[in-house]
Design an enzyme around this catalytic site. Structure first.
Site, mmCIF file in Angstrom:
data_model
loop_
_atom_site.group_PDB
_atom_site.id
_atom_site.type_symbol
_atom_site.label_atom_id
_atom_site.label_comp_id
_atom_site.label_asym_id
_atom_site.label_seq_id
_atom_site.Cartn_x
_atom_site.Cartn_y
_atom_site.Cartn_z
ATOM 1 N N HIS A 191 -6.077 -6.586 2.718
ATOM 2 C CA HIS A 191 -5.363 -4.801 3.555
ATOM 3 C C HIS A 191 -4.206 -5.218 4.423
ATOM 4 C CE1 HIS A 191 -5.317 -2.805 -0.721
ATOM 5 N NE2 HIS A 191 -6.396 -3.733 -0.707
ATOM 6 N N CYS A 198 -2.825 -3.149 6.278
ATOM 7 C CA CYS A 198 -2.586 -1.653 7.149
ATOM 8 C C CYS A 198 -4.552 -1.357 7.357
ATOM 9 C CB CYS A 198 -2.350 -0.807 5.768
ATOM 10 S SG CYS A 198 -3.816 -0.506 4.277
ATOM 11 N N GLN A 238 -4.464 -0.713 -4.506
ATOM 12 C CA GLN A 238 -5.072 -1.471 -5.458
ATOM 13 C C GLN A 238 -6.093 -1.655 -6.277
ATOM 14 O OE1 GLN A 238 -7.061 -4.614 -3.154
ATOM 15 N NE2 GLN A 238 -8.764 -5.034 -5.085
ATOM 16 N N CYS A 261 1.109 -0.806 -0.169
ATOM 17 C CA CYS A 261 -0.110 -0.458 0.165
ATOM 18 C C CYS A 261 0.773 1.866 0.360
ATOM 19 C CB CYS A 261 -0.721 0.118 0.922
ATOM 20 S SG CYS A 261 -1.922 1.563 1.511
ATOM 21 N N GLU A 262 -0.055 2.091 -0.853
ATOM 22 C CA GLU A 262 1.626 3.564 -0.849
ATOM 23 C C GLU A 262 0.912 4.306 -0.070
ATOM 24 O OE1 GLU A 262 -1.515 6.152 -3.979
ATOM 25 O OE2 GLU A 262 0.180 4.946 -4.667
ATOM 26 N N HIS A 263 -0.171 4.360 1.378
ATOM 27 C CA HIS A 263 -0.069 5.441 1.883
ATOM 28 C C HIS A 263 0.438 4.649 3.532
ATOM 29 C CE1 HIS A 263 -4.031 5.126 -0.194
ATOM 30 N NE2 HIS A 263 -3.353 6.251 -0.927
ATOM 31 N N HIS A 264 0.668 2.958 3.646
ATOM 32 C CA HIS A 264 1.589 2.781 4.959
ATOM 33 C C HIS A 264 2.473 1.758 4.424
ATOM 34 C CE1 HIS A 264 -2.929 3.594 6.091
ATOM 35 N NE2 HIS A 264 -2.199 4.775 6.986
#
Length: 213
Positions: free
Chosen positions: A169, A171, A141, A100-103
């Protein structure tokens, strides 16, 4: 059955942003890992952690090797001799894991791909490799689903493309709301898969047949 959250992906251009980024050196990357270890509250000079920065950097090179590959090039070798075949080609249950590019935490699941060829087909392993290339990048995703469909559409110019990804996920499982085993489902359809509900339903039914759902 896992709870299912359905999201429609946005369609982004497949641009390798890494080409515009100056990569740090190996030494700089390892120093960054030592900083994170210290920030977490441990001693990067402790015996058990001495080689951790080197291992992490090596692992990250493997996790994100997709930035160094071109999915269009992978799909460029096609075959005309298809013996009059005139139906969809489908790969289902392609194991995939991404971050995940956020976490920067993994999401893990399966991809299902189908395309309706015109006059040429591509080796089936190349379709799985396209999934791997996009998965081995920092991702959402939704974006990855659209990117896979877009690459196949551009490279093969088929009558249509269908992509579904189902993933859990970490996260969401390990932090935040901490709800494990929640499957996120994303789909993308192009061409006849988008305009022909019967063809789209057939794709989804083929997936269900294999899963037993």
């Amino acid at each position: 059955m896992d709870a299912i959250v359905e999201r429609m992906p946005r369609r982004d251009d497949d641009s390798n942003k890494d080409s515009a980024v100056k990569r740090p050196t190996q030494e700089e990357a390892e120093a960054a890992v030592r900083t994170l270890i210290a920030w977490a509250g441990d001693d990067p000079a402790r015996e058990g952690l001495l080689d951790t920065p080197k291992r992490v950097v090596k692992a990250y090179r493997e996790f994100f090797r997709g930035y160094e590959e071109d999915p269009i090039e992978v799909l460029s070798r096609t075959f005309e001799d298809i013996g009059g075949y005139d139906d969809i080609v489908m790969l289902r249950d392609i194991d995939m894991n991404s971050h995940c590019e956020h976490h920067m935490i993994p999401f893990i699941g399966k991809a299902h791909i189908a395309y309706f060829p015109t006059e040429r087909v591509v080796g089936i392993s190349k379709l799985a490799r396209v999934v791997e290339i996009y998965a081995r990048r920092l991702q959402t995703q939704e974006t990855m689903t659209g990117q896979i469909a877009g690459a196949i559409d551009v490279a093969l110019k088929p009558k249509g493309v269908a992509v579904m990804i189902e993933a859990v996920h970490q996260c969401m499982s390990l932090r935040g709301v901490q709800k494990p085993n929640v499957a996120t489902v994303t789909t993308q359809f192009t061409g006849e898969f988008k305009t022909n509900p019967a063809l789209q339903a057939r794709f989804l039914e083929l997936i269900r047949m294999n899963s037993g759902k």
